[in-house]
Design a protein around this motif. Structure first.
Motif, PDB file in Angstrom:
ATOM      1  N   ALA A  35      -4.050   7.823   0.388  1.00 32.16           N
ATOM      2  CA  ALA A  35      -4.528   6.667  -0.369  1.00 32.16           C
ATOM      3  C   ALA A  35      -3.676   5.451  -0.052  1.00 32.16           C
ATOM      4  CB  ALA A  35      -4.505   6.972  -1.870  1.00 32.16           C
ATOM      5  N   GLY A  36      -3.623   5.095   1.222  1.00 30.41           N
ATOM      6  CA  GLY A  36      -2.884   3.901   1.611  1.00 30.41           C
ATOM      7  C   GLY A  36      -3.500   2.647   1.036  1.00 30.41           C
ATOM      8  N   ASN A  37      -2.720   1.563   1.010  1.00 26.52           N
ATOM      9  CA  ASN A  37      -3.205   0.321   0.415  1.00 26.52           C
ATOM     10  C   ASN A  37      -4.476  -0.167   1.105  1.00 26.52           C
ATOM     11  OD1 ASN A  37      -0.711   0.240   2.076  1.00 26.52           O
ATOM     12  ND2 ASN A  37      -1.244  -1.898   2.374  1.00 26.52           N
ATOM     13  N   GLY A  38      -5.477  -0.467   0.279  1.00 25.20           N
ATOM     14  CA  GLY A  38      -6.766  -0.937   0.766  1.00 25.20           C
ATOM     15  C   GLY A  38      -7.820   0.133   0.921  1.00 25.20           C
ATOM     16  N   THR A  39      -7.452   1.400   0.769  1.00 20.86           N
ATOM     17  CA  THR A  39      -8.419   2.474   1.033  1.00 20.86           C
ATOM     18  C   THR A  39      -9.334   2.773  -0.145  1.00 20.86           C
ATOM     19  OG1 THR A  39      -6.768   4.168   0.449  1.00 20.86           O
ATOM     20  CG2 THR A  39      -6.958   3.571   2.770  1.00 20.86           C
ATOM     21  N   LEU A  40      -8.917   2.462  -1.372  1.00 20.47           N
ATOM     22  CA  LEU A  40      -9.798   2.727  -2.516  1.00 20.47           C
ATOM     23  C   LEU A  40     -11.081   1.926  -2.420  1.00 20.47           C
ATOM     24  CD1 LEU A  40     -10.520   3.951  -5.245  1.00 20.47           C
ATOM     25  CD2 LEU A  40      -9.115   2.182  -6.338  1.00 20.47           C
ATOM     26  N   SER A  41     -10.974   0.652  -2.109  1.00 20.59           N
ATOM     27  CA  SER A  41     -12.193  -0.160  -1.997  1.00 20.59           C
ATOM     28  C   SER A  41     -13.084   0.335  -0.867  1.00 20.59           C
ATOM     29  CB  SER A  41     -11.838  -1.635  -1.784  1.00 20.59           C
ATOM     30  OG  SER A  41     -11.144  -1.820  -0.564  1.00 20.59           O
ATOM     31  N   ARG A  42     -12.482   0.810   0.225  1.00 23.70           N
ATOM     32  CA  ARG A  42     -13.263   1.371   1.328  1.00 23.70           C
ATOM     33  C   ARG A  42     -13.945   2.669   0.892  1.00 23.70           C
ATOM     34  NH1 ARG A  42     -11.135  -0.316   6.373  1.00 23.70           N
ATOM     35  NH2 ARG A  42     -10.995  -2.585   6.321  1.00 23.70           N
ATOM     36  N   LEU A  43     -13.225   3.501   0.150  1.00 26.51           N
ATOM     37  CA  LEU A  43     -13.804   4.759  -0.343  1.00 26.51           C
ATOM     38  C   LEU A  43     -15.065   4.486  -1.157  1.00 26.51           C
ATOM     39  CD1 LEU A  43     -13.201   7.941  -0.811  1.00 26.51           C
ATOM     40  CD2 LEU A  43     -12.399   7.169  -3.047  1.00 26.51           C
ATOM     41  N   LEU A  44     -15.001   3.469  -2.017  1.00 27.23           N
ATOM     42  CA  LEU A  44     -16.116   3.170  -2.918  1.00 27.23           C
ATOM     43  C   LEU A  44     -17.325   2.597  -2.188  1.00 27.23           C
ATOM     44  CD1 LEU A  44     -14.094   1.746  -5.936  1.00 27.23           C
ATOM     45  CD2 LEU A  44     -15.140   4.018  -5.711  1.00 27.23           C
ATOM     46  N   GLU A  45     -17.169   2.244  -0.929  1.00 32.87           N
ATOM     47  CA  GLU A  45     -18.315   1.845  -0.115  1.00 32.87           C
ATOM     48  C   GLU A  45     -19.145   3.057   0.313  1.00 32.87           C
ATOM     49  OE1 GLU A  45     -16.512  -2.181   2.026  1.00 32.87           O
ATOM     50  OE2 GLU A  45     -16.467  -0.252   3.091  1.00 32.87           O
ATOM     51  N   HIS A  46     -18.560   4.256   0.207  1.00 34.20           N
ATOM     52  CA  HIS A  46     -19.217   5.463   0.708  1.00 34.20           C
ATOM     53  C   HIS A  46     -19.595   6.440  -0.400  1.00 34.20           C
ATOM     54  CE1 HIS A  46     -18.354   4.401   4.901  1.00 34.20           C
ATOM     55  NE2 HIS A  46     -17.200   3.958   4.444  1.00 34.20           N
ATOM     56  N   ILE A  47     -18.765   6.574  -1.420  1.00 30.25           N
ATOM     57  CA  ILE A  47     -19.075   7.480  -2.532  1.00 30.25           C
ATOM     58  C   ILE A  47     -18.606   6.831  -3.831  1.00 30.25           C
ATOM     59  CG2 ILE A  47     -18.847   9.579  -1.122  1.00 30.25           C
ATOM     60  CD1 ILE A  47     -16.105  10.031  -2.516  1.00 30.25           C
ATOM     61  N   SER A  48     -19.111   7.338  -4.939  1.00 27.58           N
ATOM     62  CA  SER A  48     -18.585   6.927  -6.243  1.00 27.58           C
ATOM     63  C   SER A  48     -17.460   7.881  -6.624  1.00 27.58           C
ATOM     64  CB  SER A  48     -19.685   6.966  -7.303  1.00 27.58           C
ATOM     65  OG  SER A  48     -20.080   8.304  -7.558  1.00 27.58           O
ATOM     66  N   LEU A  49     -16.655   7.476  -7.578  1.00 26.78           N
ATOM     67  CA  LEU A  49     -15.558   8.341  -7.993  1.00 26.78           C
ATOM     68  C   LEU A  49     -16.064   9.625  -8.649  1.00 26.78           C
ATOM     69  CD1 LEU A  49     -12.916   5.786  -9.298  1.00 26.78           C
ATOM     70  CD2 LEU A  49     -12.990   6.986  -7.103  1.00 26.78           C
ATOM     71  N   THR A  50     -17.274   9.597  -9.184  1.00 25.00           N
ATOM     72  CA  THR A  50     -17.834  10.828  -9.753  1.00 25.00           C
ATOM     73  C   THR A  50     -18.097  11.871  -8.678  1.00 25.00           C
ATOM     74  OG1 THR A  50     -20.065   9.889  -9.623  1.00 25.00           O
ATOM     75  CG2 THR A  50     -18.900   9.658 -11.721  1.00 25.00           C
TER      76      THR A  50
END
Length: 248
Positions: A35-50
């Motif tokens: 979870a490097g800096n900037g990766t959370l926003s990229r993750l949310l482009e592909h899946i939801s946290l659910t």
């Protein structure tokens, strides 16, 4: 099994980029590696946290860990963002992080409520994915990951200097995601990171099917890193492209 590059920067990102992070998906299972800096926003482009089943943090350096704090707030402040506490497999130091001392006691309570910390090492399964951590040669407690689904395997070295056993843990991988922090002209302290040529050596000796270079310092040309790794490894090779999906 698919892998999406969320970030590939070493220590700091390139303009518009992010630091280390990968999304591994297979048959409805979604595993976030680093979870490097900037990766959370990229993750949310592909899946939801659910849809996120677990996070693996390979070590406690910020370019692999920084987005754990924003993730904590996302899980706590967005109702229904996740069903129950999110499993985080991480070195013991991270599992025992002094969040209260850094952010206050309310944040410490939040950290313990939204995350289920599971200290590495130890083999574990996340849904349809089987994960085998291995210790790397890097300052602090750091782990690479061998991830398999059926007869398909990817290996992510995380941060490491080259060491004799590394080709063995990468053996016959369908995809090796290998750090290649330095190019040949760069002089650096030994036993911290790898040079791009060394990534090629590991790929060749391990007999992997394909090689994806990551963690190249943003001050270096990734094309040069690929060229140097290609001097040692003749199979398919490229530098990780952020946002690109790779099939394993």
């Amino acid at each position: 099994m698919d892998v999406v590059v969320l970030g590939s920067g070493a220590s700091f990102p390139r303009p518009g980029g992010a630091c280390s992070g990968f999304l591994v998906s297979n048959d409805g299972t979604n595993l976030w590696l680093d979870a490097g800096n900037g990766t959370l926003s990229r993750l949310l482009e592909h899946i939801s946290l659910t849809d996120l089943d677990a996070l693996v943090v390979t070590h406690g350096h910020p370019d692999h860990y920084a987005d754990v704090m924003p993730l904590m707030y996302a899980l706590a402040l967005a109702p229904g963002s996740h069903n129950g506490a999110l499993p985080i497999h991480a070195p013991k130091l991270i599992a025992q992080a002094p969040v209260g001392a850094l952010l206050g006691e309310s944040s410490a309570e939040m950290y313990e409520r939204v995350f289920k910390m599971l200290p590495l090492p130890g083999v574990f399964d996340v849904g349809s994915l089987h994960v085998e951590p291995f210790r790397t040669n890097h300052p602090g407690e750091t782990y690479g990951m061998r991830v398999s689904a059926g007869n398909r395997t990817l290996v992510y070295t995380s941060d490491t200097a080259i060491y004799p056993e590394l080709p063995d843990v990468c053996r016959d991988a369908d995809l090796l995601i290998c750090e290649a922090t330095y190019i040949a002209a760069h002089k650096a302290e030994p036993n911290v990171h790898m040079w791009a040529r060394e990534a090629g050596v590991v790929a060749r000796e391990a007999g992997v099917k394909s090689l994806l270079l990551t963690h190249v310092l943003p001050t270096f040309d990734v094309a040069q890193a690929v060229a140097e790794a290609s001097e040692e490894y003749s199979g398919p090779i490229e530098a990780a492209v952020e946002g690109k999906r790779y099939s394993v």
